[in-house]
Structures are given as C-alpha cells and as structure tokens.
Write an enzyme that holds these catalytic residues in place. Structure first.
Site, PDB file in Angstrom:
ATOM      1  N   LYS A  35      35.098  52.815   7.718  1.00 31.32           N
ATOM      2  CA  LYS A  35      34.190  53.619   8.548  1.00 31.32           C
ATOM      3  C   LYS A  35      34.032  52.943   9.917  1.00 31.32           C
ATOM      4  O   LYS A  35      34.425  51.796  10.098  1.00 31.32           O
ATOM      5  CB  LYS A  35      32.849  53.792   7.852  1.00 31.32           C
ATOM      6  N   TYR A 256      22.749  34.835  36.932  1.00 29.44           N
ATOM      7  CA  TYR A 256      21.506  35.574  37.168  1.00 29.44           C
ATOM      8  C   TYR A 256      20.317  34.866  36.533  1.00 29.44           C
ATOM      9  O   TYR A 256      20.411  34.364  35.415  1.00 29.44           O
ATOM     10  CB  TYR A 256      21.602  36.977  36.558  1.00 29.44           C
ATOM     11  N   MET A 304      27.706  41.309  33.459  1.00 30.73           N
ATOM     12  CA  MET A 304      28.480  42.477  33.022  1.00 30.73           C
ATOM     13  C   MET A 304      29.956  42.137  32.799  1.00 30.73           C
ATOM     14  O   MET A 304      30.574  42.567  31.824  1.00 30.73           O
ATOM     15  CB  MET A 304      28.358  43.605  34.049  1.00 30.73           C
TER      16      MET A 304
HETATM   17  C1  LIG Z   1      27.996  52.878   0.763  1.00 28.49           C
HETATM   18  C2  LIG Z   1      28.655  51.670   1.342  1.00 28.49           C
HETATM   19  N1  LIG Z   1      29.559  51.017   0.609  1.00 28.49           N
HETATM   20  C3  LIG Z   1      30.186  49.900   1.096  1.00 28.49           C
HETATM   21  C4  LIG Z   1      29.916  49.413   2.348  1.00 28.49           C
HETATM   22  C5  LIG Z   1      30.615  48.165   2.836  1.00 28.49           C
HETATM   23  O1  LIG Z   1      29.682  47.153   3.025  1.00 28.49           O
HETATM   24  P1  LIG Z   1      30.100  45.718   3.583  1.00 28.49           P
HETATM   25  O2  LIG Z   1      30.696  45.937   4.924  1.00 28.49           O
HETATM   26  O3  LIG Z   1      28.817  44.966   3.657  1.00 28.49           O
HETATM   27  O4  LIG Z   1      31.076  45.145   2.609  1.00 28.49           O
HETATM   28  C6  LIG Z   1      28.977  50.090   3.138  1.00 28.49           C
HETATM   29  C7  LIG Z   1      28.652  49.547   4.473  1.00 28.49           C
HETATM   30  O5  LIG Z   1      27.582  49.585   4.981  1.00 28.49           O
HETATM   31  C8  LIG Z   1      28.333  51.242   2.624  1.00 28.49           C
HETATM   32  O6  LIG Z   1      27.426  51.901   3.359  1.00 28.49           O
END
Ligand SMILES: Cc1ncc(COP(=O)(O)O)c(C=O)c1O
Length: 365
Positions: A35, A256, A304
């Site tokens: 993801k 800065y 930046m």
């Molecule tokens: C439902 C679910 N499974 C697995 C994971 C993977 O987690 P991690 O990156 O901590 O291994 C996530 C990540 O947030 C998740 O939301």
C-alpha cells in the site's frame, strides 16, 4: 546537470527482507504489503524484489490494477475492502480478494452481479477499533456472507494495535481465537512487529502474515531493536552531495534562525537535500548522517533545499563528497532510516512514504 540528490531502491535487500519474514513465520504464506505505493518505494520498482511473495496486500484499487498490469496473477488483497458498489466490478474482473469489515460492504456484495464468486476476508475488530465487526457481531456477518452466491470462500483477518510494544498482542489474540473458534477458513493476523516479535507462536503466524515495514528495511520496534537485530537491510537509500564548504569560527551560526552556534573552528559541508525532498524539517542538530560513509551529524535547521553537516569526522570530504541521509553509503556503511526518523520524532514509515516527487529514483537490481 541535475541536482545531485538521488534515491535508490535496493532489489536484493527487498528479496532478503522478504526471505527474513518467511523465516519468521516458516509455515505461513506471506502477503507483501505494498500500500501507499509500496511505502513510497514505487510498486513497479519493488515488484521484482517482492515477486517471491505469495500475494500482494494494498488498499487502493488503482494500485491493485498496477499490480495486475505487472503480470501478477496470484492473490491480491484489498486491506480495506471496497469503498463503493462499483469497486466490486473491478474485484470480479481482476480477481481481487477483499476485506469485509462492515455491513455496508455485505449489502453491496448482496446486490453485485457476478459470474465469479469472490474470496473475502472477514475482519474482526479485536480491540483496535478502526475497522471490523465486533466479536458479538462477527458470527452474524459470517452467516450473511456464507449465504451469498457472490461469495465462495470466507477467511478471517484482524490487526494488532500494540504488537511493537510490551503491551503485546495477547488480549487481541484471545479475542480473535474466541470469536472465530469454530468457524472454518484461513486466518491472517500479523504485521511485521507481530511476525518478528511473536512469530514463534503458530496461532500468531496463522495462515498468512502481512509484513510491510520490515520488508522495507525499517525496524518495526525501533528504538528497542534496530534493523541489525532483526537482520533486515535498507531497501531505500537517499543520498546527495556536498555543494559548498564553509569554515566557521567560534560564535558563527548556521542557517535560518541561527540555531547552531559553532563552539570553535568548524568545517561544515552544505548538502543538496532539504524538506522539499522529503527530509524532515524536524531533524535538528545532531541528527546522524554519513559523509563518504563516515558517521557525522547535521548542524542547524533543515531548509527547503539544503542542510549543513559537520565535516570534522571526515576531514578528506569536500565539494562533491557523498552524503547519505538514510540507507547504504558507497563504502557499505548503513544508516537505518529509523535514526533520522527518531530525530524527527517520527517513524521510518513516514520518511519513506514522504520521499518527494522531485527526487529522482533509480533501482539497483
Ligand atoms: C491491515 C494491515 N495489515 C498489515 C499492515 C502492515 O503493517 P507493518 O507495515 O507494520 O508491517 C498494515 C499497515 O498498516 C495494515 O494496515
């Protein structure tokens, strides 16, 4: 000549980390969690390193399409399931497995017209109170799903809120085991932290583990354990070069706000990396960086496009020298992403996901 900043994705390290997670849960299948565009690495860039996984877990339908476009025919799981009824058409067309965490998703399935029955992962809210049916409501949801012609297999999933801390997973595991006790179907419980810290327990490993962060070479329980402890390798390097050198005298300030004041004569290098590249502005003086693979520290505020680094430990360094913000230097020295993340009061997750669009990325295969 482009700015010298560069990110590199390490295919061999992805392979190594995936293999490490398999060793943590030898009898389980592994979802590589991709993801958020593979935690900022790029789905297309990590695919080769992670194609040894048993499946890919993600949550954006467009990302699922990209995984299929890469030629992946194996399991793809939508971790949050569908968001609206027409998403189910894509699930049918692409053969996506999807989480079912609420009644509305069952309602959508019940009216979905498909020749291909779906595999679903019924989600239990075992205590995190984000997604999922409560233990009291799980059985009714299962009964509804089991009666639908649109569904051909029901598995179970839950997510731990404290797998990375001493609070642990026992309470949620007990809730899960009790709620699903006599229900048939595969089970998936563990993220990276649960797999590494509790993978010795077969009930925790279950049928599928879902590691994300560990696959990307960041320790799920830093600072208690670092990546060396877990035998993980950095999968992303962010590196740049020194574009100017300044010789400070006692009392001179840097950047800065003049937040850093030289305590005496000091050579500093100005490196081409700033918060517009995804390097956190909250990293203050003392944040570790590598210059020519030698550990030193950031001085003054992150701006930046630039940072300043103390060149004392690397007296040979000068204009054009390599500066590693996280990952692996040319000489093999490693600076885990968890260290600058800690200096910024955050986690490796956030830094890798926030790598800016303007940073060129290459893949080392
Ligand atoms: C439902 C679910 N499974 C697995 C994971 C993977 O987690 P991690 O990156 O901590 O291994 C996530 C990540 O947030 C998740 O939301």
């Amino acid at each position: 000549m482009p700015r010298p900043i560069q990110a590199t994705i390490h295919t061999a390290a992805l392979r190594h980390n995936l293999d490490r997670m398999r060793r943590a849960a030898p009898d389980a299948k592994v979802w590589a969690v991709v993801k958020a565009n593979a935690y900022g690495h790029g789905i297309e860039r990590v695919f080769d390193g992670l194609r040894g996984a048993d499946g890919f877990a993600l949550l954006d339908l467009a990302e699922a399409q990209r995984v299929r476009a890469l030629g992946w025919r194996g399991p793809v799981l939508l971790l949050e399931g569908v968001f609206e009824a027409r998403d189910l058409e894509l699930c049918s067309r692409l053969g996506l497995w999807h989480t079912v965490h609420c009644d509305e998703q069952i309602d959508m399935l019940a009216t979905h017209k498909t020749h291909v029955p779906h595999r679903v992962f019924l989600k239990l809210n075992s205590g995190m109170n984000r997604l999922g049916f409560t233990p009291q409501r799980l059985r009714a949801a299962w009964t509804r799903l089991a009666a639908l012609p649109q569904v051909d297999e029901i598995s179970f999933v839950t997510h731990f809120s404290d797998a990375d801390t001493a609070d642990g997973i026992d309470a949620q595991l007990a809730v899960f085991n009790e709620a699903t006790r006599d229900l048939p179907g595969e089970r998936s419980l563990s993220n990276s932290a649960a797999s590494l810290r509790h993978g010795g327990d077969a009930a925790v490993r279950a049928d599928w583990i879902r590691p994300g962060i560990a696959v990307y070479g960041s320790s799920p329980d830093h600072p208690q354990h670092d990546i060396a402890h877990w035998d993980l390798r950095p999968t992303m390097t962010l590196a740049t070069r020194i574009i100017a050198v300044q010789h400070l005298q006692r009392g001179d300030t840097v950047g800065y706000g003049s937040s850093f004041v030289a305590p005496g004569p000091l050579r500093i290098g100005v490196a081409a990396c700033g918060y517009a590249d995804g390097y956190p502005r909250h990293c203050g003086t003392g944040t570790p960086v590598l210059v020519q693979g030698v550990r030193t520290r950031l001085v003054g505020r992150v701006s930046m496009d630039m940072i300043a680094v103390d060149l004392s430990p690397a007296p040979q360094a000068g204009f054009g020298s390599e500066v590693t913000l996280w990952g692996r230097a040319a000489n093999g020295a490693v600076l885990p992403i968890d260290e600058p993340a800690q200096s910024a009061g955050t986690l490796g997750y956030e830094l890798m996901c926030a790598l800016a669009q303007r940073v060129p990325v290459s893949v080392d295969r």
